[in-house]
Design an enzyme around this catalytic site. Sequence first.
Site, PDB file in Angstrom:
ATOM      1  N   HIS A 261       0.826  -1.195   0.000  1.00 52.52           N
ATOM      2  CA  HIS A 261       0.000   0.000   0.000  1.00 52.52           C
ATOM      3  C   HIS A 261       0.870   1.259   0.000  1.00 52.52           C
ATOM      4  CE1 HIS A 261      -3.887  -2.076   1.619  1.00 52.52           C
ATOM      5  NE2 HIS A 261      -3.349  -2.714   0.589  1.00 52.52           N
ATOM      6  N   GLU A 263       0.733   3.883   1.863  1.00 51.67           N
ATOM      7  CA  GLU A 263       1.178   4.262   3.201  1.00 51.67           C
ATOM      8  C   GLU A 263       2.377   3.424   3.638  1.00 51.67           C
ATOM      9  OE1 GLU A 263      -3.419   4.356   3.225  1.00 51.67           O
ATOM     10  OE2 GLU A 263      -1.801   3.316   2.172  1.00 51.67           O
ATOM     11  N   CYS A 288      -6.391   1.784   5.130  1.00 52.24           N
ATOM     12  CA  CYS A 288      -7.096   0.568   5.520  1.00 52.24           C
ATOM     13  C   CYS A 288      -6.731   0.207   6.955  1.00 52.24           C
ATOM     14  CB  CYS A 288      -6.765  -0.579   4.569  1.00 52.24           C
ATOM     15  SG  CYS A 288      -5.070  -1.186   4.722  1.00 52.24           S
ATOM     16  N   CYS A 291      -2.944  -0.791   7.417  1.00 47.99           N
ATOM     17  CA  CYS A 291      -2.036   0.363   7.392  1.00 47.99           C
ATOM     18  C   CYS A 291      -2.210   1.224   8.632  1.00 47.99           C
ATOM     19  CB  CYS A 291      -2.272   1.188   6.138  1.00 47.99           C
ATOM     20  SG  CYS A 291      -1.637   0.440   4.621  1.00 47.99           S
TER      21      CYS A 291
END
Length: 366
Positions: A261, A263, A288, A291
């Site tokens: 992801h 992040e 999410c 994360c």
Amino acid sequence: MLIGLCGGICAGKSSIASYLIHEYRFRQLHLARTAATPTVEKSASNVHVPRPVGDDEQNSLSFSTIDQLLDFVTKRWRERWVTTDVWDEDILDALQRRPFFILVSVDAPVTVRWQRFKNRCAASQLTPPDLSDFVLRSDENLYSPPSHLAALLHQAQVRLLNPMNSLEALHSALTALDLPNEARLRPSWDQYFMRLASLAAQRSNCMKRRVGCVLVREKRVISTGYNGTPRGIRNCNEGGCPRCNGGQGAGVGLATCLCIHAEENALLEAGRERIREGSILYCDTCPCLTCSIKITQVGISEVVYSQGYSMDTETAAVFKEGGVNLRQFSPPRDGLVDLSTLSPALEIEGLRETPGVLGNPHKNGI
């Protein structure tokens, strides 16, 4: 601030300028027209049809050249000014050199503009062109030299679609839009970093969605990230992640996803030693749950996002317990804006005249 309004005949430029003058204390600037009057502004007998002149004109200022206008405004750029006299690319090029200038285009369906022009002709006791002639004249004004007006419309920071039938509805929509917002001139820090996050998202190779992230401390970028497969693994958009390329629904098969992801990429790039108290993570999509746990662990103080995600509630709960502030950022709207979607008092013009409104030039002030 100087707002320039450009658009075809009867698109609503003067009405918007008048709104800015009365509601936000703008002052109107006029530029002498050196080119011939476009045929679209003439009656069926080729007589120029004057636009209605209101009380606003008494407080307006006129200039012979664009250089004179710019010299005047540059010395007073902290005040609020508006002009509807952006006719060609030479004028626009000169205006766009100034950081206090915003171009706003105004358009409306051609049948709507024709109805408005008919009302204007009636007010001057002139015969309007028929619809087919008006369309030809409008196309000439938009796409033929010397104006090439369509090219100006596409350069506008804000592009307004104005099908409104009443000033009340128009004003309501403009109030919601907040055209004079200073962030349109110079982005706030939130807007600046969110734009960087959106730019980072363009580098994403994930087949499911594009996400970008920027990690900031003391208004300095520490790292950026976007989602995609890890280094050394074939890109997701080249078939590297079977889960993303399999078209599975959101939240399905996440354990088999090979994509990192945005992040996570930003956190890995920064490293724990560079992330200190006060660091802010900007992400164009709310993180999410997975994360959010990692973001909380490394000590980030705040997360700012623009778009929601399916796990927003769970993410918010984690951040609340972990002492991470979460907030959504909504910048001033730009790009194409349909004003009819912003006004609760919708009165949209159709192809036929509405008795007492379109048929009466004194009631149609658009």
